[in-house]
Design a protein around this motif. Sequence first.
Motif, PDB file in Angstrom:
ATOM      1  N   SER A 191      20.645 105.184 -29.772  1.00  0.00           N
ATOM      2  CA  SER A 191      20.293 105.021 -28.362  1.00  0.00           C
ATOM      3  C   SER A 191      19.814 106.340 -27.747  1.00  0.00           C
ATOM      4  O   SER A 191      20.098 107.427 -28.268  1.00  0.00           O
ATOM      5  CB  SER A 191      21.496 104.502 -27.568  1.00  0.00           C
ATOM      6  N   GLU A 192      19.128 106.222 -26.628  1.00  0.00           N
ATOM      7  CA  GLU A 192      18.631 107.415 -25.937  1.00  0.00           C
ATOM      8  C   GLU A 192      19.783 108.307 -25.503  1.00  0.00           C
ATOM      9  O   GLU A 192      19.696 109.536 -25.585  1.00  0.00           O
ATOM     10  CB  GLU A 192      17.800 106.992 -24.728  1.00  0.00           C
ATOM     11  N   LYS A 193      20.882 107.694 -25.070  1.00  0.00           N
ATOM     12  CA  LYS A 193      22.059 108.461 -24.646  1.00  0.00           C
ATOM     13  C   LYS A 193      22.645 109.238 -25.814  1.00  0.00           C
ATOM     14  O   LYS A 193      22.976 110.429 -25.676  1.00  0.00           O
ATOM     15  CB  LYS A 193      23.110 107.510 -24.070  1.00  0.00           C
ATOM     16  N   GLN A 194      22.767 108.583 -26.971  1.00  0.00           N
ATOM     17  CA  GLN A 194      23.301 109.259 -28.152  1.00  0.00           C
ATOM     18  C   GLN A 194      22.391 110.396 -28.584  1.00  0.00           C
ATOM     19  O   GLN A 194      22.859 111.468 -28.974  1.00  0.00           O
ATOM     20  CB  GLN A 194      23.460 108.244 -29.298  1.00  0.00           C
ATOM     21  N   GLN A 195      21.083 110.168 -28.518  1.00  0.00           N
ATOM     22  CA  GLN A 195      20.126 111.202 -28.923  1.00  0.00           C
ATOM     23  C   GLN A 195      20.218 112.424 -28.024  1.00  0.00           C
ATOM     24  O   GLN A 195      20.122 113.561 -28.491  1.00  0.00           O
ATOM     25  CB  GLN A 195      18.707 110.634 -28.912  1.00  0.00           C
ATOM     26  N   LYS A 196      20.432 112.207 -26.727  1.00  0.00           N
ATOM     27  CA  LYS A 196      20.556 113.335 -25.807  1.00  0.00           C
ATOM     28  C   LYS A 196      21.804 114.158 -26.120  1.00  0.00           C
ATOM     29  O   LYS A 196      21.784 115.386 -26.025  1.00  0.00           O
ATOM     30  CB  LYS A 196      20.610 112.819 -24.369  1.00  0.00           C
ATOM     31  N   ILE A 197      22.879 113.476 -26.499  1.00  0.00           N
ATOM     32  CA  ILE A 197      24.107 114.185 -26.871  1.00  0.00           C
ATOM     33  C   ILE A 197      23.874 115.042 -28.114  1.00  0.00           C
ATOM     34  O   ILE A 197      24.297 116.201 -28.186  1.00  0.00           O
ATOM     35  CB  ILE A 197      25.247 113.175 -27.110  1.00  0.00           C
ATOM     36  N   ASP A 199      20.968 116.186 -29.224  1.00  0.00           N
ATOM     37  CA  ASP A 199      20.042 117.275 -28.880  1.00  0.00           C
ATOM     38  C   ASP A 199      20.769 118.398 -28.147  1.00  0.00           C
ATOM     39  O   ASP A 199      20.531 119.593 -28.414  1.00  0.00           O
ATOM     40  CB  ASP A 199      18.898 116.740 -28.017  1.00  0.00           C
TER      41      ASP A 199
END
Length: 228
Positions: A191-197, A199
């Motif tokens: 998910s986008e949220k997981q990817q931001k974490i 990154d």
Amino acid sequence: MLSRWENTASSKIFKPATRREPLEGGYGGWLSRFAASLAIRTVHSQLYRKIDRKTGAIDFKKVKQAAEVWRQFLIGETSNPGAHRLYFLYNGYFNHFDADDLPSNWNTYIHRSIERDLMYTESGNFCATFVKLGPLTFFGSIISETKDWKQDSIRCGDWTYSKHNFTPNKMIWQYYILRAKSSQKIMAGISEKQQKIIDAETLRREAEFVRSDLFRSLKDDFDQFPNS
């Protein structure tokens, strides 16, 4: 005893393998017993997941029989695993493969992925445990009617490592590609949220990250598959 074999395997093969160094000095009975423990745990994990209810392609009586043979070998009741041979591949020597149909995460998968499973053919003429520990892969033969998988078997006593680098037979090679593609699909589903974490954590530890084997593997993928 199991802890001792794991500690020996970690110091003698896993650590140099993650540095992509040649394996030197040969090995002793600890390697075959470490491989047997991995094979047993793989069978138990698959049965816990009730895989025997999900596929009719595997004869699970033979799977359980193989696990019992490995258990007897592990605790010293037998001197070898008999027909249920144990195999070992080290894929850490190379940086790139020039082959068709490789997914763009190939280097990251082959050097970094950790997983275990039962690999088998729908015809039922082949079944083996599959345990991948980063650049190391261990197999435990359960059913094998093929004749082209012999050079990577682990001896049960003192022996030297195979001189070849990484030469899996066609069936195993295709299985690696299949698993790499499956891993790629899983990563694409983050998910986008997981990817931001992810990154943010990478940026926080940037200096450490650029010295890591993960960074090296990702760079190998970028260099080999620049348009992906």
